[in-house]
Design an enzyme around this catalytic site. Structure first.
Site, mmCIF file in Angstrom:
data_model
loop_
_atom_site.group_PDB
_atom_site.id
_atom_site.type_symbol
_atom_site.label_atom_id
_atom_site.label_comp_id
_atom_site.label_asym_id
_atom_site.label_seq_id
_atom_site.Cartn_x
_atom_site.Cartn_y
_atom_site.Cartn_z
ATOM 1 N N ASP A 1 -41.168 20.637 28.592
ATOM 2 C CA ASP A 1 -42.498 20.875 28.018
ATOM 3 C C ASP A 1 -43.577 20.038 28.715
ATOM 4 O OD1 ASP A 1 -44.189 22.056 26.014
ATOM 5 O OD2 ASP A 1 -44.183 20.148 24.929
ATOM 6 N N HIS B 1 -52.535 23.263 32.031
ATOM 7 C CA HIS B 1 -53.899 22.958 31.570
ATOM 8 C C HIS B 1 -54.330 21.531 31.934
ATOM 9 C CE1 HIS B 1 -51.979 21.113 28.042
ATOM 10 N NE2 HIS B 1 -53.130 20.535 27.760
ATOM 11 N N LYS C 1 -58.353 19.437 33.301
ATOM 12 C CA LYS C 1 -59.028 18.355 32.576
ATOM 13 C C LYS C 1 -59.979 17.611 33.512
ATOM 14 C CE LYS C 1 -55.355 17.637 29.203
ATOM 15 N NZ LYS C 1 -55.641 17.261 27.831
ATOM 16 N N ARG D 1 -50.273 43.351 18.559
ATOM 17 C CA ARG D 1 -49.631 44.314 17.671
ATOM 18 C C ARG D 1 -50.218 44.209 16.266
ATOM 19 N NH1 ARG D 1 -43.314 43.554 17.791
ATOM 20 N NH2 ARG D 1 -44.191 41.551 17.328
ATOM 21 N N GLU E 1 -48.288 11.267 22.602
ATOM 22 C CA GLU E 1 -48.916 12.026 21.508
ATOM 23 C C GLU E 1 -48.528 11.400 20.181
ATOM 24 O OE1 GLU E 1 -49.031 16.479 22.087
ATOM 25 O OE2 GLU E 1 -47.186 15.994 23.145
ATOM 26 N N LYS F 1 -43.548 12.575 21.679
ATOM 27 C CA LYS F 1 -44.275 12.944 20.464
ATOM 28 C C LYS F 1 -44.036 11.876 19.415
ATOM 29 C CE LYS F 1 -44.472 17.889 21.248
ATOM 30 N NZ LYS F 1 -45.904 18.053 21.549
ATOM 31 N N HIS G 1 -46.818 18.888 33.524
ATOM 32 C CA HIS G 1 -47.973 17.979 33.468
ATOM 33 C C HIS G 1 -47.715 16.640 34.183
ATOM 34 C CE1 HIS G 1 -49.241 20.952 30.676
ATOM 35 N NE2 HIS G 1 -48.741 20.435 29.578
HETATM 36 C C1 BG6 Z 1 -48.679 21.359 26.034
HETATM 37 C C2 BG6 Z 1 -47.354 21.110 25.368
HETATM 38 O O1 BG6 Z 1 -48.496 21.882 27.323
HETATM 39 O O2 BG6 Z 1 -49.385 20.132 26.119
HETATM 40 C C3 BG6 Z 1 -47.548 20.511 23.993
HETATM 41 O O3 BG6 Z 1 -46.645 22.341 25.261
HETATM 42 C C4 BG6 Z 1 -48.411 19.276 24.084
HETATM 43 O O4 BG6 Z 1 -46.292 20.184 23.403
HETATM 44 C C5 BG6 Z 1 -49.684 19.561 24.872
HETATM 45 O O5 BG6 Z 1 -48.735 18.896 22.764
HETATM 46 C C6 BG6 Z 1 -50.470 18.283 25.118
HETATM 47 O O6 BG6 Z 1 -51.706 18.605 25.675
HETATM 48 P P1 BG6 Z 1 -52.990 17.697 25.454
HETATM 49 O O7 BG6 Z 1 -54.046 18.377 26.233
HETATM 50 O O8 BG6 Z 1 -53.254 17.689 23.974
HETATM 51 O O9 BG6 Z 1 -52.627 16.334 25.962
#
Ligand code: BG6
Length: 485
Positions: free
Chosen positions: A230, A173, A177, A46, A211, A336, A235
């Protein structure tokens, strides 16, 4: 329709994800000449008024995200030439006529990438169907897909009424990796480990994704989600499934690995409300020091509700009810603002049955495999060796495989691999609906218990390894969270 080429339609074209991950990954794929030269990127948003406006935004926001070593002017120019733009409000069905008109001038497979909030998934799919754009097409959905089992089913039903399951690419994602892919090679390419990879020889397994970052600019979003949704539902459970699954017969179909992962997810021991306080720890970061810098508490981050009880840390003990793993605890942890950024899998093997070398050789952890996924990929196999000199003193040593040393050169980023897979129609690294729902089903009792127990998450200082209760949980099993020096 020419299936060799493609049009990559990027919804949320000016969003955070497009800027940080998707466009840089498409640039890499372009630079590496891994996508067809005639393939187009059609950004949809947008915010930008027209193509020049959009390209300006790309120059300003995306270019700095491409690692310097991988940037060159010629490739960048070529990449920008692939980009087209349609200004569109995803909530306005009428705007999709413009999209259809533009798409009619391009050939190839259509990839619709929804890098938008999940509330737009269904309206966008419906509008695409209205314009009959759902054939010869693939749709990519970003997480979070839903908020719990029911809402994820509702999205899957609605999207599934428009696209076939084979057209739907649910991104996690972590599956893109390199080191996660390498887990398959490690487990199924080496007869050395397979006989030991079971309850008879494995005492416990730990999986950590830690993290150092806080919630950054995503406080608003994160506060409604929390670490369980999350990171754990997707993951961590995906990693667990790959670590624990049975050997697939081949890697040549979309489903061979997904079938095996599903079996693990369905075998997770269900948790009752009364189990949860014993096997699940949740925490929230307080202020503290991370990498020498003072950082604020979660509760004071922008976008976070006052008195928020959202967890930023989770530790769990999980069991898998099958022959291979019965009774073996899998300890999962993520958070985190922790002490380090790391993602790793620690397989603790059982001690020898009898030690001729004194009690030292019987200690837990004498044999362990540490598979580090981040920040650098490595595998260390800890074993005992004799200390040089007189007598027989044993000491822990390790065999070390450092992937950066071994494989020099650029590594492929997760998003680049996954986007190439979508463009080329390879589904294996995407989460199938049944896997996703099995994961929600297992996580849901924890969500419910935390919502109703009246207990708050435990505070932990930023820059530490989370609440003490996470260590206490392992101590009850005579073990501890392993930390490499
Ligand atoms: C994401 C989460 O899917 O993965 C984030 O929403 C997180 O909160 C991230 O920071 C971590 O991914 P990576 O690849 O940096 O370990």
């Amino acid at each position: 329709r020419d299936e060799s080429t493609f049009t990559f339609v990027l919804f949320g074209g000016t969003g955070d994800l497009a800027m940080r991950k998707i466009l840089p990954a498409l640039y890499q794929a372009h630079r590496d000449k891994l996508i067809d030269a005639s393939g187009r990127i059609l950004a949809v948003a947008r915010a930008a008024p027209d193509l020049p406006g959009y390209l300006e935004w790309v120059e300003e926001n995306v270019k700095p995200k491409v690692p310097k070593a991988e940037f060159n002017d010629d490739d960048w120019r070529g990449f920008l030439e692939r980009i087209a733009y349609v200004q569109l409000d995803a909530t306005q069905q009428a705007d999709f006529v413009k999209l259809k008109d533009t798409l009619e001038t391009y050939g190839g497979t259509r990839v619709f990438y929804l890098a938008t909030g999940p509330s737009l998934f269904v309206p966008i799919c419906e509008a695409l169907a209205e314009q009959q754009l759902n054939t010869h097409a693939r749709i990519v959905l970003e997480k979070p897909l839903g908020y719990d089992l029911e809402s994820s089913k509702a999205i899957n039903d609605a999207v599934g009424a428009i696209f076939q399951e084979e057209q739907i690419y649910r991104i996690d994602h972590y599956l893109g990796k390199e080191p996660v892919q390498n887990l398959l090679a490690l487990r199924f390419g080496n007869a050395l480990f397979e006989p030991l990879w079971r309850r008879e020889w494995v005492e416990s397994i730990q999986i950590t994704i830690a993290e150092q970052l806080g919630v950054e600019a995503r406080g608003d979003f994160y506060d409604q989600v929390g670490a369980l949704r999350d990171m754990v539902q997707n993951h961590l459970l995906q990693l667990l499934a790959i670590v624990a699954m049975e050997p697939p017969h081949a890697l040549d179909s979309s489903d061979s690995v997904r079938d095996e992962k599903l079996r693990v997810l369905r075998a997770l021991k269900p948790l009752s409300a009364s189990d949860i306080s014993k096997v699940a720890v949740r925490g929230q970061y307080a202020s503290g020091v991370v990498r020498g810098e003072s950082v604020p508490a979660y509760a004071t981050e922008k976008g976070v509700k006052e008195g928020s009880e959202t967890e930023t840390f989770v530790a769990l003990k999980v069991e898998i009810e099958n022959w291979r793993w019965a009774g073996v605890p899998f300890f999962l942890r993520t958070g985190k603002r922790l002490a380090e950024r790391t993602a790793e899998i620690v397989v603790n093997f059982r001690p020898v049955p009898h030690s001729a070398l004194g009690p030292g050789a019987l200690r837990a952890g004498a044999n362990r495999m540490v598979i580090r996924l981040q920040p650098h990929e490595s595998i260390r196999l800890y074993c005992l060796a004799k200390q040089p000199g007189e007598g027989m003193q044993v000491q822990s040593v390790y065999l070390d495989l450092d992937f950066d040393q071994f494989f020099k050169g650029n590594r492929m980023e997760a998003y680049e691999r996954l986007l190439l897979d979508v463009i080329h129609g390879r589904l294996a690294l995407f989460v199938r609906r049944d896997e996703q729902e099995a994961a929600w089903r297992w996580v849901e009792p924890i969500i419910d218990e935390w919502a109703t127990s009246g207990k708050k998450p435990k505070a932990y200082a930023s820059g530490t390894w989370g609440p003490a209760a996470a260590s206490a949980m392992l101590a009850q099993h005579g073990t501890y969270w392993f930390e490499e020096e």
